[in-house]
Design a protein around this motif. Structure first.
Motif, short mmCIF file in Angstrom:
data_model
loop_
_atom_site.label_atom_id
_atom_site.label_comp_id
_atom_site.label_asym_id
_atom_site.label_seq_id
_atom_site.Cartn_x
_atom_site.Cartn_y
_atom_site.Cartn_z
N VAL A 150 31.63 18.19 80.20
CA VAL A 150 30.37 18.24 79.48
C VAL A 150 29.93 16.82 79.12
CG1 VAL A 150 29.21 19.07 77.41
CG2 VAL A 150 30.91 20.51 78.54
N GLN A 151 28.68 16.53 79.36
CA GLN A 151 28.10 15.24 79.00
C GLN A 151 27.25 15.41 77.74
OE1 GLN A 151 28.78 12.47 80.91
NE2 GLN A 151 30.06 13.76 82.22
N LEU A 152 27.37 14.45 76.84
CA LEU A 152 26.58 14.44 75.61
C LEU A 152 25.65 13.24 75.64
CD1 LEU A 152 29.47 15.22 73.10
CD2 LEU A 152 27.81 16.84 74.03
N VAL A 153 24.39 13.46 75.32
CA VAL A 153 23.41 12.38 75.37
C VAL A 153 22.69 12.28 74.03
CG1 VAL A 153 21.36 11.46 76.50
CG2 VAL A 153 23.08 12.71 77.85
N GLU A 154 22.86 11.11 73.39
CA GLU A 154 22.20 10.86 72.12
C GLU A 154 20.89 10.11 72.33
OE1 GLU A 154 26.71 10.13 71.45
OE2 GLU A 154 25.17 9.60 72.91
N SER A 155 19.96 10.32 71.42
CA SER A 155 18.69 9.59 71.46
C SER A 155 18.11 9.52 70.06
CB SER A 155 17.70 10.28 72.40
OG SER A 155 17.40 11.59 71.95
N GLY A 156 17.13 8.64 69.90
CA GLY A 156 16.41 8.57 68.64
C GLY A 156 16.71 7.37 67.77
N LYS A 176 28.97 26.56 69.54
CA LYS A 176 30.03 25.63 69.17
C LYS A 176 29.58 24.68 68.06
CE LYS A 176 33.08 26.94 72.25
NZ LYS A 176 34.36 27.56 71.85
N ALA A 177 30.53 24.17 67.34
CA ALA A 177 30.25 23.19 66.30
C ALA A 177 29.79 21.88 66.92
CB ALA A 177 31.51 22.96 65.46
N GLY A 178 29.04 21.12 66.13
CA GLY A 178 28.59 19.80 66.55
C GLY A 178 28.86 18.80 65.45
N ALA A 179 28.94 17.55 65.82
CA ALA A 179 29.25 16.52 64.83
C ALA A 179 28.60 15.20 65.21
CB ALA A 179 30.76 16.34 64.71
N TRP A 180 28.39 14.37 64.21
CA TRP A 180 27.92 13.01 64.40
C TRP A 180 28.95 12.06 63.80
CZ3 TRP A 180 23.91 11.35 67.27
CH2 TRP A 180 22.94 12.29 67.64
N TYR A 181 29.26 11.03 64.56
CA TYR A 181 30.12 9.95 64.12
C TYR A 181 29.31 8.65 64.18
CZ TYR A 181 34.33 12.84 64.68
OH TYR A 181 35.30 13.80 64.56
N ARG A 182 29.85 7.62 63.55
CA ARG A 182 29.25 6.30 63.67
C ARG A 182 30.33 5.24 63.65
NH1 ARG A 182 26.05 5.71 57.85
NH2 ARG A 182 27.89 5.43 56.54
N GLN A 183 30.00 4.12 64.26
CA GLN A 183 30.92 3.00 64.29
C GLN A 183 30.14 1.70 64.18
OE1 GLN A 183 33.44 2.76 67.80
NE2 GLN A 183 34.97 1.58 66.71
N LEU A 219 35.64 19.89 72.31
CA LEU A 219 35.85 19.05 73.48
C LEU A 219 36.89 17.97 73.24
CD1 LEU A 219 32.17 18.50 74.67
CD2 LEU A 219 33.89 20.01 75.70
N GLY A 220 37.26 17.80 71.98
CA GLY A 220 38.22 16.75 71.67
C GLY A 220 37.53 15.40 71.58
N ASP A 221 38.17 14.39 72.15
CA ASP A 221 37.70 13.01 72.02
C ASP A 221 36.66 12.69 73.08
OD1 ASP A 221 39.22 9.71 72.07
OD2 ASP A 221 37.67 10.55 70.77
N VAL A 222 35.58 13.45 73.07
CA VAL A 222 34.49 13.26 74.02
C VAL A 222 33.23 12.91 73.25
CG1 VAL A 222 33.02 14.36 75.75
CG2 VAL A 222 35.48 14.85 75.71
N PHE A 223 32.63 11.79 73.60
CA PHE A 223 31.44 11.32 72.91
C PHE A 223 30.39 10.92 73.93
CE2 PHE A 223 33.22 11.09 68.67
CZ PHE A 223 34.57 10.95 68.90
N GLY A 224 29.13 10.87 73.48
CA GLY A 224 28.09 10.34 74.32
C GLY A 224 28.15 8.83 74.37
N GLN A 225 27.10 8.24 74.93
CA GLN A 225 27.07 6.78 75.05
C GLN A 225 26.71 6.10 73.73
OE1 GLN A 225 24.55 8.70 75.81
NE2 GLN A 225 22.80 7.67 74.85
#
Length: 114
Positions: free
Chosen positions: A2-8, A32-39, A100-106
């Motif tokens: 699964v690919q995740l694509v962030e925008s905005g 499924k649950a969704g989440a936002w992280y930041r770094q 999905l575990g440790d899977v994040f978008g770009q």
């Protein structure tokens, strides 16, 4: 996979608002649950907000009351509405689906100027 694509993301002044979107390549956010992280530079990736499959939400203390996570199941999209942004919110924001575990978008860069 699964690919995740962030925008905005983008540049905003302190006190401003912004909405991030995350879309998946497969239909997952309908159930499924969704989440936002930041770094931010020099820091570990941190959980910002989580929405469970039942719609329950959790927030990091630093954003509670300012950020809102939501989901549009039909659009297979998870959003993060951010209000009253502060310079310390500056970071790259990543979308995740916990199953999905440790899977994040770009990631999408959010920069808040003072």
């Amino acid at each position: 996979q699964v690919q995740l694509v962030e925008s905005g993301g983008g540049l905003v002044q302190a006190g401003g608002s912004m909405r991030l979107s995350c879309t998946a390549s497969e239909m997952i956010f309908d159930i499924k649950a969704g989440a936002w992280y930041r770094q931010s530079p020099g820091n570990k990736r941190e959980l910002v907000a989580l929405i469970s499959r039942d719609g329950n939400t959790k927030y990091a203390g630093s954003v509670r009351g300012r950020f809102t996570i939501s989901r549009d199941s039909a659009k297979n999209t998870v959003y993060l509405q951010m209000l009253n942004l502060k310079p310390e919110d500056t970071a790259v924001y990543y979308c995740n689906a916990p199953f999905l575990g440790d899977v994040f978008g770009q990631g999408t860069q959010v920069t808040v100027s003072s």
